[in-house]
Scaffold this motif. Structure first.
Motif, PDB file in Angstrom:
ATOM      1  N   VAL A 367      59.217 -30.254 -40.340  1.00 48.41           N
ATOM      2  CA  VAL A 367      60.264 -29.243 -40.469  1.00 48.41           C
ATOM      3  C   VAL A 367      60.170 -28.247 -39.322  1.00 48.41           C
ATOM      4  O   VAL A 367      61.191 -27.810 -38.777  1.00 48.41           O
ATOM      5  N   ARG A 371      63.179 -27.352 -36.807  1.00 51.37           N
ATOM      6  CA  ARG A 371      63.647 -25.962 -36.713  1.00 51.37           C
ATOM      7  C   ARG A 371      63.234 -25.301 -35.393  1.00 51.37           C
ATOM      8  O   ARG A 371      63.529 -24.135 -35.176  1.00 51.37           O
ATOM      9  N   ASN A 398      59.911 -29.832 -51.049  1.00 53.54           N
ATOM     10  CA  ASN A 398      60.987 -29.020 -50.469  1.00 53.54           C
ATOM     11  C   ASN A 398      60.519 -27.640 -50.028  1.00 53.54           C
ATOM     12  O   ASN A 398      61.247 -26.927 -49.328  1.00 53.54           O
ATOM     13  N   ARG A 401      60.512 -26.700 -46.064  1.00 48.25           N
ATOM     14  CA  ARG A 401      61.863 -26.460 -45.541  1.00 48.25           C
ATOM     15  C   ARG A 401      62.392 -25.091 -45.988  1.00 48.25           C
ATOM     16  O   ARG A 401      62.902 -24.313 -45.180  1.00 48.25           O
TER      17      ARG A 401
END
Length: 436
Positions: A367, A371, A398, A401
């Motif tokens: 992630v 990002r 999750n 993120r």
């Protein structure tokens, strides 16, 4: 069978060409009424335009229909835009309008000529089970974007190859929906054909749905219907990507039956019929307005027999192929939803567990890369110690993120570079986690 991206696809079934009215499987009277309704709603049209609306060839079908309507004084030619009958401008007469209004009392359907029910059933049976078969190497390539425990990864391949039914369960936030969608993308690589609509006992059922189906544009453009010469294929069928249809808490038992519109007097196909040849994902299973047991009972016969039964408002029941990979995904404990008898009917049960600490770090790295945040092992170690180990917080796939998105929002507000400092991680985690 070829996979996506490897040369042109060789489909297992294609609609045969229409050489005459008998090849449509529909009566001349039905086609005449459809042409009249098109002119009634659309006004003056060329023969080519009428053929396009009906998705039928002008030279071998529509020209015959229009000649009959002219002889019966139900339409008239108002002029011509060029050479040939396809360029004639046709206009409905008062006699034709009267007959059109009579037919509109039966159904207001105006669009592509439907395909006979038996033709639809044969096409779905020919195409339904022809999905890509996967092996461990293909699995590694197709699911490389997911971080999965070996125990979960090893169950997905056999489940995908079965093409029957899968029950995904486990805590929320660990990617059950993402796994299901990835299975669909992995095995449903070849295109298929479905009709715009089907006809059974004089009733029309719309099948193609622009929301749930993805047409193949180049093929759709080539399906020209108004040409004077013979043409390949049957434009009443649309070539689509194999469907992956997902429903959630909004699903009701009525949504699994033919949906009759009493105003327009035709049907919309239910979700599972639109999903034929592809995947039907029931997300958040157990959160629906209907009791889980009632919903599951609805699926027993289709899952066992690979056929479904749908009722027309006339009382007749029709048998529909059930060539669907059905996936149930739930955050709730299976014992609260289903009994042993139903679980026995589901071919594959896969528990999607929470990530390990190593798995969590790997997800965090990926992630960060997406990002464009520099990964810092010290920062992640601090996050795990302070917000998971000390607080007995469960790891979820999750979380990386979501926490990084929080961190980006905070850094943007403060006008600072998004980095994994203790200060930014504290602010992100404090605004994300809620003590329950």
């Amino acid at each position: 069978m070829s996979t996506a991206g490897i040369g042109p696809q060789v489909l297992d079934w294609e609609p045969p060409a229409i050489k005459g009215i008998e090849d449509t499987g529909l009566t001349q009277g039905f086609l005449q009424d459809l042409a009249l309704k098109i002119m009634y709603f659309r006004g003056q049209l060329t023969g080519h335009d009428i053929a396009e609306y009906m998705h039928l060839p002008f030279a071998t079908v529509v020209s015959t229909i229009m000649d009959f309507l002219k002889r019966e004084q139900m339409c008239e030619v108002k002029g011509s835009g060029g050479l040939g009958a396809a360029t004639y401008q046709y206009s409905i007469t008062s006699k034709g309008a009267e007959r059109a209004r009579e037919q509109l009392e039966r159904t207001t359907y105006v669009g592509a000529a439907p395909v006979p029910w038996d033709n639809y059933v044969a096409a779905i049976k020919a195409q339904g089970g022809n999905r890509l078969r996967v092996n461990p190497k293909m699995m590694q390539q197709s699911l490389s974007h997911l971080v999965l425990e070996d125990t979960v990864f090893g169950k997905i391949g056999p489940a995908a190859n079965s093409g029957k039914s899968i029950f995904l369960y486990g805590p929320p936030g660990n990617g059950k929906t993402t796994i299901a969608e990835s299975i669909g993308r992995m095995i449903l690589t070849n295109d298929m054909y479905i009709p715009y609509a089907v006809e059974v006992d004089g009733q029309i059922i719309k099948v193609y749905d622009e929301i749930n189906h993805v047409a193949v544009p180049d093929v759709e453009r080539k399906m020209v219907t108004g040409q004077l010469g013979p043409r390949r294929g049957d434009a009443r069928w649309v070539r689509i990507k194999r469907p992956v249809i997902m429903v959630g808490g909004e699903l009701t038992l009525d949504g699994l039956e033919l949906i009759y519109d009493p105003t327009n007097k035709y049907y919309e196909a239910p979700f599972q019929m639109k999903a034929n040849g592809g995947m039907f994902l029931i997300d958040d299973f157990g959160r629906q307005q209907v009791r889980p047991r009632d919903l599951l009972n609805r699926w027993i016969v289709p899952m066992e027999k690979q056929i479904d039964f749908l009722a027309l408002h006339t009382g007749r029941k029709v048998e529909v192929p059930f060539e669907v990979l059905i996936v149930f995904s739930t955050n709730l404990p299976p014992r609260d939803l289903v009994d042993e008898a139903f679980l026995r009917r589901i071919r594959h049960k896969i528990e999607v567990t929470s990530p390990t600490f190593d798995g969590y770090r790997e997800i965090f790295k990926r992630v960060c890369e997406r990002r464009r945040i520099e990964y810092d092992e010290q920062g992640v170690r601090y996050l795990l110690q302070e917000y998971y180990i000390k607080r007995n917080q469960k790891l979820r796939a999750n979380h990386p993120r979501d926490i990084l998105d929080q961190l980006l929002d905070i850094a943007d507000y403060l006008g600072v570079k998004p980095v994994l400092t203790k200060e930014l991680l504290d602010q992100a985690a404090d605004s994300y986690f809620v003590q329950l």
